[in-house]
Every structure is written in C-alpha cells, then in structure tokens.
Design an enzyme around this catalytic site. Structure first.
Site, mmCIF file in Angstrom:
data_model
loop_
_atom_site.group_PDB
_atom_site.id
_atom_site.type_symbol
_atom_site.label_atom_id
_atom_site.label_comp_id
_atom_site.label_asym_id
_atom_site.label_seq_id
_atom_site.Cartn_x
_atom_site.Cartn_y
_atom_site.Cartn_z
ATOM 1 N N ARG A 1 0.830 -1.216 0.000
ATOM 2 C CA ARG A 1 0.000 0.000 0.000
ATOM 3 C C ARG A 1 0.863 1.263 0.000
ATOM 4 O O ARG A 1 0.432 2.312 -0.492
ATOM 5 C CB ARG A 1 -0.985 -0.047 1.178
ATOM 6 C CG ARG A 1 -2.084 -1.079 0.923
ATOM 7 C CD ARG A 1 -2.929 -1.456 2.112
ATOM 8 N NE ARG A 1 -3.870 -2.519 1.716
ATOM 9 C CZ ARG A 1 -4.570 -3.277 2.556
ATOM 10 N NH1 ARG A 1 -4.442 -3.105 3.869
ATOM 11 N NH2 ARG A 1 -5.388 -4.201 2.096
ATOM 12 N N GLU B 1 -5.095 -3.487 -4.139
ATOM 13 C CA GLU B 1 -4.404 -3.583 -2.840
ATOM 14 C C GLU B 1 -5.285 -3.033 -1.705
ATOM 15 O O GLU B 1 -4.802 -2.425 -0.757
ATOM 16 C CB GLU B 1 -3.029 -2.934 -2.906
ATOM 17 C CG GLU B 1 -2.163 -3.642 -3.957
ATOM 18 C CD GLU B 1 -0.678 -3.511 -3.791
ATOM 19 O OE1 GLU B 1 -0.240 -3.251 -2.661
ATOM 20 O OE2 GLU B 1 0.049 -3.693 -4.778
ATOM 21 N N GLY B 2 -6.572 -3.274 -1.852
ATOM 22 C CA GLY B 2 -7.550 -2.835 -0.865
ATOM 23 C C GLY B 2 -8.256 -1.587 -1.315
ATOM 24 O O GLY B 2 -7.624 -0.544 -1.519
ATOM 25 N N THR B 3 -9.577 -1.664 -1.494
ATOM 26 C CA THR B 3 -10.351 -0.503 -1.940
ATOM 27 C C THR B 3 -10.295 0.610 -0.881
ATOM 28 O O THR B 3 -9.917 0.380 0.273
ATOM 29 C CB THR B 3 -11.833 -0.890 -2.121
ATOM 30 O OG1 THR B 3 -12.315 -1.341 -0.836
ATOM 31 C CG2 THR B 3 -12.020 -2.000 -3.145
ATOM 32 N N SER B 4 -10.746 1.799 -1.275
ATOM 33 C CA SER B 4 -10.782 2.904 -0.299
ATOM 34 C C SER B 4 -11.693 2.549 0.878
ATOM 35 O O SER B 4 -11.437 2.955 2.024
ATOM 36 C CB SER B 4 -11.266 4.189 -0.974
ATOM 37 O OG SER B 4 -10.311 4.613 -1.918
ATOM 38 N N GLU B 5 -12.729 1.769 0.594
ATOM 39 C CA GLU B 5 -13.642 1.362 1.673
ATOM 40 C C GLU B 5 -12.899 0.448 2.665
ATOM 41 O O GLU B 5 -13.020 0.606 3.883
ATOM 42 C CB GLU B 5 -14.867 0.636 1.089
ATOM 43 C CG GLU B 5 -15.834 1.543 0.321
ATOM 44 C CD GLU B 5 -15.339 1.963 -1.067
ATOM 45 O OE1 GLU B 5 -14.323 1.426 -1.551
ATOM 46 O OE2 GLU B 5 -15.980 2.852 -1.660
ATOM 47 N N ARG C 1 -2.158 28.787 -21.755
ATOM 48 C CA ARG C 1 -3.453 28.899 -22.441
ATOM 49 C C ARG C 1 -4.101 30.256 -22.160
ATOM 50 O O ARG C 1 -4.231 30.660 -20.996
ATOM 51 C CB ARG C 1 -4.368 27.773 -21.956
ATOM 52 C CG ARG C 1 -5.783 27.842 -22.450
ATOM 53 C CD ARG C 1 -5.885 27.461 -23.903
ATOM 54 N NE ARG C 1 -7.282 27.422 -24.317
ATOM 55 C CZ ARG C 1 -7.661 27.185 -25.570
ATOM 56 N NH1 ARG C 1 -6.768 26.930 -26.502
ATOM 57 N NH2 ARG C 1 -8.938 27.176 -25.866
ATOM 58 N N ILE D 1 -9.419 21.473 -16.243
ATOM 59 C CA ILE D 1 -8.631 22.678 -16.550
ATOM 60 C C ILE D 1 -8.270 22.710 -18.031
ATOM 61 O O ILE D 1 -8.296 23.762 -18.679
ATOM 62 C CB ILE D 1 -7.356 22.725 -15.658
ATOM 63 C CG1 ILE D 1 -7.747 23.025 -14.207
ATOM 64 C CG2 ILE D 1 -6.348 23.752 -16.175
ATOM 65 C CD1 ILE D 1 -6.625 22.848 -13.195
ATOM 66 N N GLN E 1 -9.382 33.265 -11.035
ATOM 67 C CA GLN E 1 -9.417 32.722 -9.671
ATOM 68 C C GLN E 1 -9.999 31.306 -9.609
ATOM 69 O O GLN E 1 -9.596 30.516 -8.766
ATOM 70 C CB GLN E 1 -10.176 33.669 -8.740
ATOM 71 C CG GLN E 1 -9.362 34.933 -8.471
ATOM 72 C CD GLN E 1 -10.001 35.845 -7.457
ATOM 73 O OE1 GLN E 1 -11.121 35.617 -7.002
ATOM 74 N NE2 GLN E 1 -9.285 36.889 -7.085
HETATM 75 N N1 CAA Z 1 -0.625 -7.263 9.588
HETATM 76 C C1 CAA Z 1 -0.485 -8.415 10.292
HETATM 77 N N2 CAA Z 1 -1.526 -9.183 10.638
HETATM 78 C C2 CAA Z 1 -2.750 -8.787 10.263
HETATM 79 C C3 CAA Z 1 -2.970 -7.615 9.531
HETATM 80 C C4 CAA Z 1 -1.838 -6.826 9.184
HETATM 81 N N3 CAA Z 1 -1.971 -5.702 8.483
HETATM 82 N N4 CAA Z 1 -4.285 -7.468 9.289
HETATM 83 C C5 CAA Z 1 -4.900 -8.524 9.881
HETATM 84 N N5 CAA Z 1 -3.964 -9.313 10.454
HETATM 85 C C6 CAA Z 1 -4.197 -10.535 11.209
HETATM 86 C C7 CAA Z 1 -5.118 -10.230 12.384
HETATM 87 O O1 CAA Z 1 -4.387 -9.800 13.524
HETATM 88 C C8 CAA Z 1 -5.789 -11.574 12.620
HETATM 89 O O2 CAA Z 1 -4.912 -12.407 13.347
HETATM 90 P P1 CAA Z 1 -5.421 -13.078 14.732
HETATM 91 O O3 CAA Z 1 -6.671 -13.842 14.367
HETATM 92 O O4 CAA Z 1 -4.270 -13.930 15.124
HETATM 93 O O5 CAA Z 1 -5.704 -11.933 15.636
HETATM 94 C C9 CAA Z 1 -5.902 -12.156 11.227
HETATM 95 O O6 CAA Z 1 -4.922 -11.466 10.420
HETATM 96 C C10 CAA Z 1 -7.275 -11.969 10.618
HETATM 97 O O7 CAA Z 1 -7.531 -10.583 10.623
HETATM 98 P P2 CAA Z 1 -9.020 -10.010 10.558
HETATM 99 O O8 CAA Z 1 -9.868 -10.767 11.517
HETATM 100 O O9 CAA Z 1 -8.941 -8.531 10.678
HETATM 101 O O10 CAA Z 1 -9.441 -10.453 9.081
HETATM 102 P P3 CAA Z 1 -10.718 -10.100 8.248
HETATM 103 O O11 CAA Z 1 -11.181 -11.342 7.581
HETATM 104 O O12 CAA Z 1 -11.703 -9.309 9.059
HETATM 105 O O13 CAA Z 1 -10.116 -9.176 7.063
HETATM 106 C C11 CAA Z 1 -9.426 -7.163 5.988
HETATM 107 C C12 CAA Z 1 -9.481 -8.004 7.276
HETATM 108 C C13 CAA Z 1 -8.721 -5.889 6.415
HETATM 109 C C14 CAA Z 1 -10.782 -6.823 5.431
HETATM 110 C C15 CAA Z 1 -8.584 -7.914 4.934
HETATM 111 O O14 CAA Z 1 -9.271 -9.054 4.441
HETATM 112 C C16 CAA Z 1 -8.178 -7.046 3.753
HETATM 113 O O15 CAA Z 1 -7.206 -6.275 3.828
HETATM 114 N N6 CAA Z 1 -8.900 -7.166 2.637
HETATM 115 C C17 CAA Z 1 -8.488 -6.502 1.391
HETATM 116 C C18 CAA Z 1 -7.651 -7.453 0.586
HETATM 117 C C19 CAA Z 1 -6.874 -6.721 -0.458
HETATM 118 O O16 CAA Z 1 -6.270 -5.683 -0.222
HETATM 119 N N7 CAA Z 1 -6.853 -7.307 -1.631
HETATM 120 C C20 CAA Z 1 -6.090 -6.794 -2.712
HETATM 121 C C21 CAA Z 1 -5.424 -7.937 -3.426
HETATM 122 S S1 CAA Z 1 -3.805 -7.670 -3.997
HETATM 123 C C22 CAA Z 1 -4.008 -6.795 -5.407
HETATM 124 O O17 CAA Z 1 -4.637 -5.813 -5.424
HETATM 125 C C23 CAA Z 1 -3.434 -7.353 -6.643
HETATM 126 C C24 CAA Z 1 -2.284 -6.724 -7.230
HETATM 127 O O18 CAA Z 1 -1.530 -7.444 -7.845
HETATM 128 C C25 CAA Z 1 -2.007 -5.274 -7.221
#
Ligand code: CAA
Length: 387
Positions: free
Chosen positions: A245, A369-373, A270, A343, A281
């Site tokens: 990220r 790598e994770g949506t804004s949401e 321009r 612009i 402005q």
């Molecule tokens: N670092 C270390 N450990 C972490 C962590 C982090 N950032 N985030 C969570 N964990 C651990 C938690 O501590 C937990 O461990 P314990 O059970 O031992 O406490 C475990 O992981 C599970 O965590 P959650 O219960 O929080 O998991 P969740 O199912 O609720 O999901 C989430 C959390 C934040 C929604 C996660 O699923 C997430 O980030 N989702 C988005 C995925 C994503 O970014 N996908 C993009 C794919 S890659 C891509 O885009 C492709 C590319 O090639 C560019």
C-alpha cells in the site's frame, strides 16, 4: 524533524527520473493504446536496480530503504502508471514477502532472479468470489501423504503480471473451515504442470500492466516452497499488503504530480478572454487545492515508508500509516486527474494529451491492494480497537 533526502535517496531519485522521462514517458501512450507488456523497459529497470530496491545486494537487489522505493515509484508513475504497477508489485508484494518470511535458500531461489529483473514475480490473493474478503478464499492446498508436496486446486484472479510472471506468491487454504487461520503461503513456479493462465483482463487503465486469471489444476508445490508455517499465510498476505500500500500511495502521488504539473503549464500558456487562464481565480483555486493535496499525499507516503523501516528495526505494524497514505494518495490522484482534465477542457478529453490516461489510470489506485472502503475499515479498526 528532517525532510531532506540522503545522498543515496537523491541519487536513486535522479536515476529514476532520468529513466522515466527518457525511456518510459515517450512510449507511455503507445503502450497504453496497444496494451503490450513493456518487457524491455522492465528488464532495463532491473538493470538499474529498480526491481528489487529494498532487496539486499547479496540477493541481487539495490539494498536501499523504503523511502528510496517510494521515490522510484513516484518518478515512474509520473511517466506511466502501468510501468509503476509492475515495478511496485514486484518490489513490495513479491520481494518484501520473501525478504521478511523466506529462508536464505528461498531468497536465493525466488527473490534473486526477480530483484535483478531477469524474471518477474506476482502475488496471488484475490479470487473470482473473494476480493475484499480475502480470508474466505477457496483455493485449496492439500498436503501429500508422504508430506513432500502440496496439491493445489482453485482459481486466482486479478493477478498483476500474471501473464508474464515466472513465480507466484500464492495464498491457498489448507482448511477452509479455519477461515484466515487456514491460509498458507506457497511459492509457485509458473512453469509447473497444472498452472494454467486464463484470460487477460481488458482494463480501463494501466493497460500495459498485464493482469489475468490463473487456474490451478492439481498443481504440485514442494513443501520446501512454503513461506512461513501452515496457517501463517493470511498474516503474511496482510503484512505484505501493508508494504504494498506504500507503493500504491507512491504511484498515486506520481499520477497526481503529473496531472498537477501539466495543469500548471497549461494554465500559464493557455489564453482566454485576453489572459492566461492561470490568472483566473477559479483556475487558481483548482491549482491550489491540487497542490495542497499532492504535498499532503507525498508527506503521508514518506511517513509510511519511513515507518516501514522503523517497524522492520523495532517490530510492530505499519498498518495504519500505510492505509492512511494509500487512501489519501489514491483519492488525491483521482481528484488531481479529474481537475486536470477539467482545466484542460476539450484537449484534456482527447487522446492527443496524457490527461485522459492519468484519469483512467488514477481510478485503479482506489481499488487494488484494498479498496478505499477497506482502507477506511482498516484505519477505523486500528484506531478504535473495535471490529
Ligand atoms: N498485519 C499483520 N496481521 C494482520 C494484519 C496486518 N496488516 N491485518 C490482519 N492481520 C491478522 C489479524 O491480527 C488476525 O490475526 P489473529 O486472528 O491472530 O488476531 C488475522 O490477520 C485476521 O484478521 P481479521 O480478523 O482482521 O481479518 P478479516 O477477515 O476481518 O479481514 C481485511 C481483514 C482488512 C478486510 C482484509 O481481508 C483485507 O485487507 N482485505 C483486502 C484485501 C486486499 O487488499 N486485496 C487486494 C489484493 S492484492 C491486489 O490488489 C493485486 C495486485 O496485484 C495489485
């Protein structure tokens, strides 16, 4: 507090700027239109040390710090976001994982050829039915009776560099009933039987960054290729996304900068109603808001990069800093690209200029790598301790 860059950081920034402006920028529109993967440029990036920026020299990388990584990604993204995606994923999602969780033998086998740019790496987390809810993946890894290998079956989607990668860092579950605790990380040689590349995605932006589905059909992966322990994969995936990220934040800063700088030039040159439009402005307001957000996004990105190095030395997590930077920078990229098209008016909407490409490319930074949401959920959970 010192915001100045070290000599090494200034050197790699200058090298990346030269490469980006002389090699990438002149070809960016052509790659965008053809959707061709820029293999020669990626090999050149490898020769310059950009494909394994934080990988120690003994494993083929440049041995630099996370700020250097951010600087390189910003420069490349300012020329072309598609190149930046390829470079960022290679460095942050792929190499970082092996550096942090791999054995020395795994670093030699899987990080070295990627860090030098001879080969390309990819990261396999998302699946057709699980994107944001990564823990609910279905791709299954079953240990053989003699304990020598896993047999992998399932499907991964949205694999950046999937069509060209030599190795994949794959996340698969050894037991779906365990949710995230069953996820296991495996290094897969994409030349193995049962590794089947699927359709390449036709995308809105970052078109030269090849993205595809991958199917696993009884694909054998030696146990020696497991990264960390069984069930440690979700933690590895999330830790590595914290690094990734920062890369996407830097990419977004690069896109925002390109859009902003083009807008300043256009506003100076321009003329309308007898004056440069930059003297109006309403245009000044747009430029000022773009500049404030761009500077803030870069500072948040540098903070996250700096903190990544601190976490590496002292332990802890870079989760909040990375998500704050990624969220703010990606929304800044979208904002700046939007304002830049506005612009420029008609010419901003034309393929004669790169503004419409910035606009299309910026959007993905709010999604992958994770949506804004998801970033907002991550930040709020970290801040409140609530789920
Ligand atoms: N670092 C270390 N450990 C972490 C962590 C982090 N950032 N985030 C969570 N964990 C651990 C938690 O501590 C937990 O461990 P314990 O059970 O031992 O406490 C475990 O992981 C599970 O965590 P959650 O219960 O929080 O998991 P969740 O199912 O609720 O999901 C989430 C959390 C934040 C929604 C996660 O699923 C997430 O980030 N989702 C988005 C995925 C994503 O970014 N996908 C993009 C794919 S890659 C891509 O885009 C492709 C590319 O090639 C560019």
């Amino acid at each position: 507090m010192d915001f100045s860059l070290s000599d090494d950081q200034q050197m790699i920034q200058a090298a990346a700027r030269e490469f980006a402006t002389e090699v990438i920028a002149p070809a960016a529109a052509r790659f965008d239109q053809s959707g061709e993967f820029p293999l020669d440029n990626i090999r050149k990036a490898g020769e310059l040390g950009f494909m394994g920026i934080e990988v120690p020299e003994e494993f083929g990388g440049a041995g630099l710090d996370p700020i250097s990584f951010s600087l390189v990604i910003e420069e490349i993204a300012a020329a072309d976001a598609a190149h930046a995606t390829i470079v960022s994923v290679n460095n942050s999602l792929y190499c970082n994982a092996i550096l942090q969780f791999g054995t020395d033998a795994q670093k030699r086998q899987f990080a070295r050829p990627i860090a030098t740019g001879e080969e390309i790496g990819c990261y396999g987390l998302s699946e057709p039915q699980s994107g944001s809810d990564a823990g609910s993946m279905r791709t299954r890894a079953v240990l053989s009776a003699d304990g020598s290998h896993y047999l992998v079956n399932g499907k991964k989607s949205w694999i950046t560099s999937g069509p060209v990668a030599r190795y994949m860092l794959l996340f698969a579950t050894v037991d779906p009933s365990r949710g995230p605790k069953g996820v296991t990380a495996l290094m897969v040689d994409t030349g193995e039987a049962g590794y089947l590349r699927g359709k390449t995605e036709p995308k809105l932006g970052i078109r030269a960054s090849a993205t595809c589905e991958v199917e696993f059909a009884d694909c054998r992966v030696p146990v020696a290729n497991r990264l960390g322990g069984e069930g440690q994969g979700f933690q590895i995936a999330m830790t590595v996304l914290d690094a990734g990220r920062v890369g996407i934040a830097a990419q977004a800063v690069g896109i925002a900068r390109a859009a902003y700088e083009a807008s300043v030039r256009f506003a100076q040159e321009r003329k309308a109603f007898g004056s440069a439009i930059g003297s109006f402005q309403l245009i000044q307001g747009k430029l000022a808001d773009m500049k404030c957000r761009l500077d803030a996004a870069r500072l948040l990105t540098w903070r996250a990069a700096w903190n990544k190095a601190e976490v590496r030395k002292h332990g802890g997590r870079n989760t909040t800093e990375a998500s704050v930077a990624k969220l703010f920078a990606s929304e800044t990229a979208m904002y700046c690209a939007h304002q830049a098209v506005q612009i420029h008016g008609g010419i901003g909407y034309s393929r004669e200029m790169p503004l419409e490409r910035y606009f299309r490319d910026a959007k993905i930074t709010e999604i992958y790598e994770g949506t804004s949401e998801i970033q907002r959920i991550v930040i709020a959970r970290q801040e409140t301790g609530l789920r």
